[in-house]
Motif scaffolding. Structure first.
Motif, PDB file in Angstrom:
ATOM      1  N   TYR A 125       0.851  -1.185   0.000  1.00 59.85           N
ATOM      2  CA  TYR A 125       0.000   0.000   0.000  1.00 59.85           C
ATOM      3  C   TYR A 125       0.893   1.244   0.000  1.00 59.85           C
ATOM      4  CZ  TYR A 125      -3.653  -3.290   1.337  1.00 59.85           C
ATOM      5  OH  TYR A 125      -4.522  -4.339   1.372  1.00 59.85           O
ATOM      6  N   ILE A 126       0.710   2.109  -0.972  1.00 61.32           N
ATOM      7  CA  ILE A 126       1.529   3.309  -1.102  1.00 61.32           C
ATOM      8  C   ILE A 126       0.639   4.541  -0.962  1.00 61.32           C
ATOM      9  CG2 ILE A 126       3.191   4.564  -2.514  1.00 61.32           C
ATOM     10  CD1 ILE A 126       4.124   1.768  -1.734  1.00 61.32           C
ATOM     11  N   GLY A 127       0.795   5.269   0.143  1.00 59.58           N
ATOM     12  CA  GLY A 127       0.015   6.481   0.353  1.00 59.58           C
ATOM     13  C   GLY A 127       0.463   7.596  -0.568  1.00 59.58           C
ATOM     14  N   GLN A 128      -0.483   8.436  -0.948  1.00 58.57           N
ATOM     15  CA  GLN A 128      -0.208   9.508  -1.899  1.00 58.57           C
ATOM     16  C   GLN A 128      -0.032  10.876  -1.243  1.00 58.57           C
ATOM     17  OE1 GLN A 128       0.060   8.514  -5.448  1.00 58.57           O
ATOM     18  NE2 GLN A 128       0.343   6.786  -4.039  1.00 58.57           N
ATOM     19  N   LEU A 129      -0.035  10.926   0.087  1.00 57.17           N
ATOM     20  CA  LEU A 129       0.141  12.203   0.782  1.00 57.17           C
ATOM     21  C   LEU A 129       1.539  12.324   1.374  1.00 57.17           C
ATOM     22  CD1 LEU A 129      -3.271  12.553   2.691  1.00 57.17           C
ATOM     23  CD2 LEU A 129      -2.724  13.081   0.317  1.00 57.17           C
TER      24      LEU A 129
ATOM     25  N   ALA B 156      -5.788   7.152  16.142  1.00 52.90           N
ATOM     26  CA  ALA B 156      -6.653   7.086  14.961  1.00 52.90           C
ATOM     27  C   ALA B 156      -6.117   7.962  13.840  1.00 52.90           C
ATOM     28  CB  ALA B 156      -8.074   7.500  15.326  1.00 52.90           C
ATOM     29  N   LEU B 157      -5.676   9.166  14.180  1.00 57.05           N
ATOM     30  CA  LEU B 157      -5.164  10.073  13.165  1.00 57.05           C
ATOM     31  C   LEU B 157      -3.850   9.569  12.584  1.00 57.05           C
ATOM     32  CD1 LEU B 157      -5.979  13.510  14.840  1.00 57.05           C
ATOM     33  CD2 LEU B 157      -7.163  12.434  12.918  1.00 57.05           C
ATOM     34  N   ARG B 158      -2.960   9.079  13.433  1.00 54.59           N
ATOM     35  CA  ARG B 158      -1.687   8.552  12.934  1.00 54.59           C
ATOM     36  C   ARG B 158      -1.921   7.364  11.996  1.00 54.59           C
ATOM     37  NH1 ARG B 158       2.997  10.401  14.882  1.00 54.59           N
ATOM     38  NH2 ARG B 158       3.042  11.536  16.858  1.00 54.59           N
ATOM     39  N   ALA B 159      -2.868   6.499  12.373  1.00 53.93           N
ATOM     40  CA  ALA B 159      -3.133   5.310  11.558  1.00 53.93           C
ATOM     41  C   ALA B 159      -3.724   5.690  10.205  1.00 53.93           C
ATOM     42  CB  ALA B 159      -4.066   4.367  12.307  1.00 53.93           C
ATOM     43  N   ALA B 160      -4.772   6.498  10.199  1.00 53.36           N
ATOM     44  CA  ALA B 160      -5.460   6.830   8.947  1.00 53.36           C
ATOM     45  C   ALA B 160      -4.558   7.612   8.003  1.00 53.36           C
ATOM     46  CB  ALA B 160      -6.733   7.623   9.242  1.00 53.36           C
TER      47      ALA B 160
ATOM     48  N   GLY C 134       0.108   7.917   3.619  1.00 52.29           N
ATOM     49  CA  GLY C 134       1.447   8.372   3.275  1.00 52.29           C
ATOM     50  C   GLY C 134       2.061   9.411   4.177  1.00 52.29           C
ATOM     51  N   VAL C 135       1.340   9.868   5.206  1.00 54.85           N
ATOM     52  CA  VAL C 135       1.875  10.894   6.106  1.00 54.85           C
ATOM     53  C   VAL C 135       2.683  10.208   7.201  1.00 54.85           C
ATOM     54  CG1 VAL C 135       1.324  12.817   7.639  1.00 54.85           C
ATOM     55  CG2 VAL C 135      -0.100  12.381   5.623  1.00 54.85           C
ATOM     56  N   SER C 136       3.990  10.248   7.064  1.00 54.37           N
ATOM     57  CA  SER C 136       4.843   9.505   7.993  1.00 54.37           C
ATOM     58  C   SER C 136       5.211  10.298   9.241  1.00 54.37           C
ATOM     59  CB  SER C 136       6.128   9.051   7.290  1.00 54.37           C
ATOM     60  OG  SER C 136       6.851  10.159   6.800  1.00 54.37           O
ATOM     61  N   GLU C 137       5.214  11.625   9.143  1.00 54.59           N
ATOM     62  CA  GLU C 137       5.648  12.445  10.275  1.00 54.59           C
ATOM     63  C   GLU C 137       4.683  13.603  10.523  1.00 54.59           C
ATOM     64  OE1 GLU C 137       9.675  13.678   9.767  1.00 54.59           O
ATOM     65  OE2 GLU C 137      10.455  11.636   9.673  1.00 54.59           O
TER      66      GLU C 137
END
Length: 215
Positions: free
Chosen positions: A126-130, A160-164, A169-172
């Motif tokens: 799974y590759i996040g686009q953000l 919840a926010l970190r997971a979603a 794609g938001v790692s930090e």
């Protein structure tokens, strides 16, 4: 810098999270070159909760969607576009029953889209686009849920926010939390707001410095 600012508190002008998000944006104003702000209030205009048709539509290839599916996804498509074209995201919200407000959850449910905000590779990754976005969460909490405290284990909001957003794609992501607020005395509330403002000053300085370096 294109910035998307989302407020989620239902308390209007009495909202601490709204006040803090305005404070942060004021600190950025005039210090960033070519910056613009897109604003969304999910408390005033809540995104719709997913329906059975919505769920079918998002897993149907775009070329095969019926006109009804296309219409059902219109709001979600628009929200995804607004997020994807932004360079930075500022989300402000209160903690409701130890987690995110239901209106912001509906926003997230409209945002997590296969082939849009994340893609699945042929080998199942799974590759996040953000992954290029700066992301700041500004929260206000009635009690004190800081690490090491009595209620720390009940902080489902941060998880919840970190997971979603991590999935997208938001790692930090950065968090600035004002706590304790509602269930604290005046002195503690004042100290919590002062700390949150100081933390926001630091984030604003970092974003301005990063923008200057990129330019």
């Amino acid at each position: 810098m294109k910035l998307l600012h989302v407020d989620a508190s239902p308390r209007g002008e009495n909202s601490n999270s709204r006040m803090l998000s305005r404070y942060f944006l004021d600190r950025l104003s005039g210090r960033l070159s070519d910056h613009s702000i897109d604003y969304l209030d999910v408390a005033a205009e809540p995104p719709p909760h997913p329906t059975a048709l919505f769920t079918r539509a998002i897993y149907t290839p775009p070329a095969e969607r019926t006109p009804e599916m296309v219409a059902e996804l219109k709001i979600s498509d628009d929200l995804c576009r607004r997020v994807l074209v932004a360079d930075a995201l500022v989300f402000a919200m209160p903690m409701h029953n130890f987690t995110i407000p239901s209106t912001f959850k509906a926003f997230v449910d409209n945002l997590v889209r296969a082939g849009v905000t994340y893609v699945v590779t042929d080998d199942g990754r799974y590759i996040g686009q953000l992954n290029r976005h700066k992301v700041l969460f500004i929260t206000s909490r009635g009690g004190d849920l800081r690490p090491g405290g009595q209620l720390a284990h009940m902080d489902a909001l941060t998880h919840a926010l970190r997971a979603a957003f991590g999935f997208m794609g938001v790692s930090e992501p950065e968090f600035v939390d004002a706590q304790p607020m509602q269930f604290a005395d005046h002195t503690a509330r004042k100290a919590a707001l002062s700390k949150a403002m100081a933390d926001l000053d630091a984030v604003a300085n970092d974003w301005v410095a990063a923008s200057s370096t990129a330019a």
